[in-house]
Design a protein around this motif. Structure first.
Motif, short mmCIF file in Angstrom:
data_model
loop_
_atom_site.label_atom_id
_atom_site.label_comp_id
_atom_site.label_asym_id
_atom_site.label_seq_id
_atom_site.Cartn_x
_atom_site.Cartn_y
_atom_site.Cartn_z
N GLU A 166 8.17 -29.15 -12.35
CA GLU A 166 8.78 -30.44 -12.68
C GLU A 166 10.11 -30.61 -11.96
N GLY A 167 10.39 -31.87 -11.56
CA GLY A 167 11.65 -32.16 -10.89
C GLY A 167 11.67 -33.58 -10.37
N ILE A 168 12.86 -34.09 -10.09
CA ILE A 168 13.00 -35.48 -9.67
C ILE A 168 12.39 -35.75 -8.30
N LEU A 169 12.36 -34.71 -7.44
CA LEU A 169 11.90 -34.94 -6.06
C LEU A 169 10.77 -33.99 -5.65
N VAL A 170 9.94 -33.59 -6.61
CA VAL A 170 8.86 -32.66 -6.25
C VAL A 170 7.81 -33.31 -5.36
N PHE A 171 7.76 -34.64 -5.32
CA PHE A 171 6.80 -35.32 -4.43
C PHE A 171 7.45 -35.83 -3.15
N TYR A 172 8.75 -35.60 -3.00
CA TYR A 172 9.46 -36.17 -1.85
C TYR A 172 9.15 -35.42 -0.56
N PHE A 234 2.52 -41.65 -4.99
CA PHE A 234 1.72 -40.45 -4.72
C PHE A 234 1.08 -39.89 -5.99
N ALA A 235 1.47 -40.39 -7.15
CA ALA A 235 1.01 -39.81 -8.41
C ALA A 235 -0.47 -40.08 -8.66
N ASP A 236 -1.15 -39.10 -9.21
CA ASP A 236 -2.52 -39.28 -9.67
C ASP A 236 -2.54 -39.86 -11.07
N VAL A 237 -1.54 -39.47 -11.86
CA VAL A 237 -1.45 -39.93 -13.24
C VAL A 237 -0.02 -40.40 -13.50
N ILE A 238 0.13 -41.63 -13.99
CA ILE A 238 1.43 -42.16 -14.36
C ILE A 238 1.51 -42.19 -15.88
N ILE A 239 2.60 -41.61 -16.42
CA ILE A 239 2.76 -41.49 -17.86
C ILE A 239 3.90 -42.38 -18.34
#
Length: 293
Positions: A166-172, A234-239
């Protein structure tokens, strides 16, 4: 046809009554996923595993850590010994880079941007994640929020079946992003996030109110809009609503639970299968395919 040319995409939207929960899923099957899953060998004295790697992104104080905690609690992993856990969680904060003396002075005055991609050691994060995927035992450093530095302490991550990052920029960072088998984005209202961040930084991290608000307005908010929010695509699931969204968390937990019960070959198939609710939704509750606005 070679594995590198096989792509499978699927989407699912679930709308649940007055909760208005919608989960959008997208899974892409590529040649990188053709690597044989769960080959067992002795690595660092532990059983070698290729884990199901899940990225959890979102803005500051959106509830990323709490979502991960809820998932682990529902899976009964929170109170297990580290060596016995089948699901573990790692924070991107452990991969802040070491600050220079001048940067440390700026950080003490609340004038350093910890929400900018340059604040992270993405190469170190990438190396650790690759080692985890290789089934190795790794040492993850601990970050000290009081001194704004990596401490001398670290914690050991043993081979596990599922690893949450988990983190603010793990998809960056593209190279890091491509490693995840599932990507979750915790989408929480900005006012709620600020209301959570202020008391947290004051009580837990020794900041004063003026410093917290100045840092938020000058660094946190602009960086979220420029670097974090765009990675939502980029998310597969948005919560939506983070850990308060029990329906979304239950669906994710169900998917992970099914994965943990499977054999190695079945895990491989489930790892790239769409998320699905445990019971069919009625016609009047079915939402349109797509992500929430």
């Amino acid at each position: 046809m070679s594995m590198s040319h096989i792509f499978r995409k699927s989407r699912l939207a679930v709308s649940c009554g007055i909760l208005g929960v919608r989960i959008s899923c997208r899974f892409i099957f590529t040649h990188k996923m053709s690597v044989k899953q769960a080959e067992f060998a002795d690595t660092n004295g532990f059983e070698s595993k290729t884990p199901f790697l899940i990225g959890v992104a979102g803005g500051t104080a959106s509830g990323k850590s709490t979502v991960c905690q809820r998932i682990m609690e529902k899976l009964g992993q929170q109170h297990k010994e580290q060596t016995e856990r089948r699901v573990v969680c790692i924070s991107q904060d452990s991969f802040y880079r070491t600050l220079t003396p001048s940067e440390r002075l700026r950080a003490e005055r609340g004038q350093f941007n910890f929400d900018h991609p340059d604040a992270f050691d993405d190469k170190k994060l990438l190396t650790i994640l690759k080692d985890i995927l290789a089934g190795k035992k790794v040492e993850v450093p601990e970050y000290d929020y009081i001194t704004n530095s990596i401490s001398n302490r670290s914690h050991t991550i043993y081979p596990a079946d599922v690893v949450l990052i988990e983190g603010i920029l793990v998809f960056y960072f593209p190279e890091v992003r491509e490693l995840f088998h599932m990507k979750l984005f915790v989408d929480t209202d900005s006012d709620t996030r600020l209301a959570r961040r202020v008391p947290r930084d004051i009580m837990e991290r020794g900041r004063d109110l003026e410093q917290v608000l100045n840092q938020y307005m000058n660094f946190v908010k602009p960086a979220f809009e420029e670097f974090c929010l765009p990675t939502k695509k980029f998310a597969d699931v948005i919560i939506p609503r983070g850990a308060d969204n029990l329906v979304a968390i239950d669906l994710i937990v169900q998917h992970i639970s099914e994965y943990l019960k499977k054999s190695a070959s079945d895990k491989y198939r489930l790892m790239y299968a769409p998320l699905s609710p445990s019971t069919p939704t009625s016609p009047h509750r079915s939402g349109k395919i797509g992500r929430p606005h």
